[in-house]
Design an enzyme around this catalytic site. Structure first.
Site, short mmCIF file in Angstrom:
data_model
loop_
_atom_site.label_atom_id
_atom_site.label_comp_id
_atom_site.label_asym_id
_atom_site.label_seq_id
_atom_site.Cartn_x
_atom_site.Cartn_y
_atom_site.Cartn_z
N LYS B 99 25.04 21.87 14.51
CA LYS B 99 25.98 21.89 15.63
C LYS B 99 27.21 21.13 15.17
CE LYS B 99 27.11 19.96 20.01
NZ LYS B 99 26.78 19.08 21.11
N GLY B 160 29.72 14.39 28.46
CA GLY B 160 29.30 13.24 29.26
C GLY B 160 30.01 13.10 30.59
N GLY B 188 29.46 18.85 29.48
CA GLY B 188 30.13 18.78 30.77
C GLY B 188 29.28 19.12 31.96
N ASN B 209 22.78 17.13 27.67
CA ASN B 209 22.19 15.87 27.24
C ASN B 209 22.28 14.85 28.37
OD1 ASN B 209 21.32 13.50 26.00
ND2 ASN B 209 22.33 13.89 24.10
#
Lengths: 324, 259
Positions: B99, B160, B188, B209
């Site tokens: 990634k 985040g 997001g 995440n």
């Protein structure tokens, strides 16, 4: 009179010393072996020394607060200059949402407005509009507390051997292994979580209690000590690298401190340091018996907070519960 | 769904940072049903002294999760850093999947799309299968495909931030322009409803995440996202009805006089 149980405690950090003192107070003949040249050669020496049973519950399994509560009294008894001034939790402008999260996920706090913050910490007057105050929390200086415990151990008839990484000669009924990350070879589930910290002296800056600054990426705390000294910590990195602190980490910590109180810009940097927090998978400490050895380890970021509780469990396991 | 040559049934990809503990992470992974987790190498352990061993304990936890690993170059601010980190990741995790993040602005973590395209080209030529973390910009997407990427991962909002889909129109346009390219909304997302909305738009997967890791109960939130992503995808496949304009009374209504 029966011969007292003889116990070797390995490791002169907060876990080992709390165990050693607790056992000695219950009549055990304790020998404490520390690998380093002095008490406090490991991670405990670099800790913040916050006794924060409510704040720390934010990100910990249920039960942490309850387990930690007796520690406050334990430390006040062992280290008289333990300070019960509470904890102040703040967030900078756009991170105000973090305060809501913290408030939702913790108990034992009051919400303060700007005036309430200024009443506690006059130097922060006008800088923050809202904060959380955890009045029941306390803090101590690890660099006073650990030597105080070693002294107390001596007064109780215990013995401290320095520069003793291996098993010392002599026979012991039981061995308590509280070596922190150094016990990784015999505790494969143990991992190190790197932390970096900074000590500084800020002349003329008066803050009276640990202050936590919430931030989605770099939460930091500032713990006041005597003579204008402040401890600023700490990073939490899933790395077992023990090398010196990184510039980026220091920038994050220092920028946050500056944002908290610009007067800290002129602070003298006394020390920067990094070490590894010994941690198990749930980030909670364990007491594990393997034959004659009892492992007390995995304190993670809760050494000062939870070691007294673990020490009581250890003493009960070795000696039977103390009669009420 | 095929990502490069690999079939992934779960449409949820999960990041491994910022959980309360490794045990909670492992449980969240199970609850999410994910088959792919991302892991950062930059912060966790790359070092002069420690070499690639410093993060070993954590990485073996990640490997022990029993799902495929997509290493990432989070925290890299230059092409060179990102390429070096990718090469290290290939050694550590034995995978050519990466990634790719090249950060252009450290506060918002906005991708440096110029550096991203260049790094994607270098890594593709070196045999990597690149999953680029990009913006919703169509032209950048085109360049990334030309550089050899076969997957695109546009942001919903800054990493985040939990703000959801900042620019749904552009995300729809991206989907429409590249109907055959696997598209993943990466970053997001704060709520399951936002993930469902992206799936309803026709996105192929969601990478998350913070929304899970920073929830009060990460395991329950992982389950919620699994359900939402499944729901969004099922809704897409079910061909939703067209919304109707009811505000202008142009259709005759029975029983009411025409005026």
């Amino acid at each position: 009179m029966t011969t007292p149980l003889s116990v070797l405690v390995r490791g002169g950090g907060v876990a080992g010393l709390c165990c050693a003192v607790t056992l000695a107070e219950r009549g055990v003949a304790v020998t404490l072996a520390e690998a380093g040249p002095a008490i406090g050669s490991g991670a405990s020496w670099k800790a913040g020394g916050m006794l924060a049973p409510w704040c720390e519950a934010e990100n910990a399994p249920p039960g942490l607060t309850e387990m930690a509560l007796p520690s406050l009294d334990w430390w006040r008894r062992q280290v008289p200059d333990t300070r019960a001034a509470g904890t102040l939790v703040l967030a900078l402008g756009r991170d105000a949402g973090e305060l809501n999260r913290m408030a939702r996920r913790t108990t034992g706090h009051q919400t303060l407005d700007g005036a309430g913050i200024a009443a506690l910490e006059p130097e922060l007057d006008g800088r923050f509009g809202r904060g959380l105050f955890f009045p029941g929390e306390a803090h101590l200086d690890p660099r006073r507390a650990l030597p105080a415990l070693a002294e107390r151990l001596g007064a109780l008839g215990g013995r401290v051997i320095l520069r003793q990484p291996d098993l010392p000669p002599g026979r012991f009924d039981r061995v308590v292994d509280a070596r922190g990350i150094a016990a990784q070879a015999v505790l494969p589930a143990l991992r190190g979580v790197r932390g970096e910290m900074l000590l500084m002296r800020a002349h003329g800056v008066a803050l009276h209690r640990p202050i936590r600054l919430l931030h989605p990426r770099y939460p930091v705390y500032l713990v006041p000590r005597d003579d204008g000294v402040f401890m600023l910590g700490a990073t939490m990195i899933e790395s077992e690298e023990r090398g010196p602190p990184r510039l980026r980490s220091m920038m994050e910590l220092m920028s946050a401190a500056f944002a908290l109180h610009p007067a800290l810009a002129e602070a003298e940097i006394l020390e920067i340091a990094a070490d590894l927090r010994p941690s198990f998978g749930d980030n909670m400490p364990r007491l594990d018996t393997a034959g004659d050895i009892v492992h007390v380890n995995g304190m993670f970021r809760h050494g000062y907070l939870l070691a007294p509780a673990l020490a009581v469990r250890l003493a009960d396991a070795l000696l039977g519960p103390r009669p009420a | 769904m095929l990502f490069y040559d690999t079939e992934l049934r779960s449409r949820l990809m999960l990041g491994t940072a910022q959980y309360p503990s490794p045990d909670v992470l492992a449980e969240a992974v199970r609850a999410s049903g994910t088959e792919l987790v991302t892991v950062s190498l930059r912060r966790e352990g790359s070092s002069a002294q420690g070499g690639v061993t410093a993060g070993q304990s954590f990485w073996s936890l990640i490997r022990g999760l029993g799902v495929r690993v997509l290493p990432n170059t989070a925290g890299c601010h230059s092409v060179r850093e990102a390429v070096t980190t990718a090469q290290m990741a290939r050694e550590v995790f034995g995978t050519d999947w990466i990634k790719l993040e090249v950060i252009g602005e450290s506060d918002t973590l906005t991708p440096d799309v110029f550096g991203l395209v260049e790094a994607a080209r270098i890594l593709t030529e070196d045999g990597f299968r690149v999953f680029p973390y990009t913006t919703e910009d169509l032209v950048v997407a085109e360049r990334l495909l030309r550089a050899g990427c076969e997957v695109l991962m546009p942001w919903g909002a800054p990493i985040g931030s939990g703000r959801g889909l900042n620019n749904p129109w552009a995300l729809r346009a991206l989907r429409a322009h590249f109907p055959e390219v696997p598209l993943v909304v990466d970053a997001g997302i704060g709520l399951p409803s936002q993930a469902a909305a992206a799936m309803e738009m026709g996105y192929d997967a969601i990478l998350l995440n913070s929304a899970v890791a920073q929830a009060g109960d990460p395991v329950a939130m992982a389950r919620a996202f699994r359900l939402a992503i499944e729901a969004g995808q099922a809704a897409r496949l079910a061909d939703p009805m067209e919304p109707r304009e009811m505000a202008s009374p142009s259709t005759p209504v029975l029983g009411r006089a025409f005026v």
